[in-house]
Scaffold this active site. Structure first.
Site, PDB file in Angstrom:
ATOM      1  N   THR A 137       0.863  -1.181   0.000  1.00 10.54           N
ATOM      2  CA  THR A 137       0.000   0.000   0.000  1.00 10.54           C
ATOM      3  C   THR A 137       0.895   1.224   0.000  1.00 10.54           C
ATOM      4  O   THR A 137       1.443   1.610   1.026  1.00 10.54           O
ATOM      5  CB  THR A 137      -0.928   0.001   1.229  1.00 10.54           C
ATOM      6  OG1 THR A 137      -1.690  -1.208   1.241  1.00 10.54           O
ATOM      7  CG2 THR A 137      -1.882   1.188   1.182  1.00 10.54           C
ATOM      8  N   LYS A 157      -6.924   0.972  -3.619  1.00  5.23           N
ATOM      9  CA  LYS A 157      -6.567   0.404  -2.313  1.00  5.23           C
ATOM     10  C   LYS A 157      -6.676   1.448  -1.201  1.00  5.23           C
ATOM     11  O   LYS A 157      -7.243   1.173  -0.134  1.00  5.23           O
ATOM     12  CB  LYS A 157      -5.151  -0.169  -2.377  1.00  5.23           C
ATOM     13  CG  LYS A 157      -4.544  -0.568  -1.046  1.00  5.23           C
ATOM     14  CD  LYS A 157      -5.295  -1.691  -0.353  1.00  5.23           C
ATOM     15  CE  LYS A 157      -4.503  -2.153   0.874  1.00  5.23           C
ATOM     16  NZ  LYS A 157      -5.237  -3.156   1.657  1.00  5.23           N
ATOM     17  N   LYS A 184      -0.450   6.028   8.022  1.00  5.71           N
ATOM     18  CA  LYS A 184       0.255   6.220   6.748  1.00  5.71           C
ATOM     19  C   LYS A 184      -0.716   6.167   5.583  1.00  5.71           C
ATOM     20  O   LYS A 184      -0.685   7.019   4.681  1.00  5.71           O
ATOM     21  CB  LYS A 184       1.347   5.156   6.611  1.00  5.71           C
ATOM     22  CG  LYS A 184       2.111   5.158   5.309  1.00  5.71           C
ATOM     23  CD  LYS A 184       1.576   4.162   4.284  1.00  5.71           C
ATOM     24  CE  LYS A 184       1.673   2.727   4.737  1.00  5.71           C
ATOM     25  NZ  LYS A 184       1.204   1.780   3.677  1.00  5.71           N
TER      26      LYS A 184
END
Length: 294
Positions: free
Chosen positions: A95, A171, A240
């Site tokens: 990711t 995603k 994040k």
């Protein structure tokens, strides 16, 4: 197929084992080498560097924590790009930011190497059982070539086009839906608990009526039972991912007010020393705001 795998955390280890069990010849690398011990015992070859894992491979998967790790392990000294042969393929399942995905695609193209982004949806148990959902983007011919490997790790593959960055945008967006669902359920549980209705009762009503998706069942259970340790996905990674979502929104001029709220919840959780907990632990913030005990 000859496959390299770089990154053997909770997700990567499960994915790599699925590839090995499917009969592929597997080379594995992780910065903490001991994480590959079980795979080596099962027949994988231990690679000293990412370049070593990529050497002679048809494709190399990477499943790493963040942009700096992916960039270093791919384009740094002894990185994947250094060992990957022309025509071989790097499949990034990490990711990462949309921007980095674009840079990786360009860097591999300059070397006549293939690049696909194949991000995955699911927690570590799904990775271990081959029940991930895979979102892939890149050259359609490469997608077709890599299909046997992708089918080994996932129960369903979704293609979102020929631009690898699209997989990363999808995603980040889907992770955001998970985080915002946790926030919604946390607020509802806190409100009803103050009104005398137990969170477990609310969860039963939710998942027994309209809200039957795995995200409600699984994360609702974590919230009600406060099962935050050990983490399936760390708080730091959720923070994040949310930062990357907001970065993408800024680049595309799309306001994401709920994203800002979720980011603040995650920052507050990190400030309280919860970095090592499952990201669903940020549900505690709604309880605190309601004056409920932890």
């Amino acid at each position: 197929m000859k496959i390299g795998f770089v990154g053997l955390g909770p997700m990567g280890a499960g994915m790599a084992r699925r590839l090995l069990d499917a009969g592929h010849a597997l080379s594995v690398h992780n910065r903490t080498a001991s994480r590959g011990d079980a795979l080596v015992e099962a027949g994988a070859r231990r690679a000293a560097t990412p370049a070593d894992a990529a050497r002679d491979a048809d494709l190399v998967f990477s499943m790493l924590a963040d942009d700096p790790a992916v960039e270093s392990m791919t384009l740094g000294a002894d990185g994947i790009a250094e060992g990957l042969a022309p025509g071989a393929v790097h499949v990034s399942s990490s990711t990462i930011s949309v921007a980095l995905s674009g840079r990786l695609a360009a860097a591999h193209a300059e070397r006549n190497q293939g690049y696909l982004s194949a991000t995955v949806l699911g927690r570590p148990p799904a990775a271990a059982s081959g029940e991930l959902f895979v979102v892939v983007a890149g050259d359609p011919a490469l997608q077709a070539r890599m299909a046997p490997a992708l089918e080994a790790i996932g129960q369903r593959i979704f293609s979102v086009g020929d631009d690898p960055t699209r997989s990363n945008l999808v995603k980040l967006s889907l992770n955001f839906l998970i985080f915002s669902t946790i926030e919604q359920m946390s607020e509802v549980f806190a409100l009803n608990e103050k009104g005398g209705i137990a969170p477990a009762t609310m969860l039963e009503i939710l998942t027994g009526s309209f809200f039957t998706a795995p995200v409600h069942r699984n994360y609702g259970k974590l919230i009600v039972e406060r099962s935050f340790d050990p983490p399936g996905g760390a708080m730091t990674l959720a923070a994040k991912d949310t930062d990357l979502l907001l970065e993408a929104g800024s680049a595309l001029h799309v306001a994401l007010p709920m994203g800002s709220l979720v980011r603040d919840r995650l920052i507050a959780s990190l400030a309280k020393g919860e970095a090592g907990l499952d990201f669903s632990a940020f549900s505690r913030r709604a309880r605190e705001d309601a004056g409920l005990p932890d």
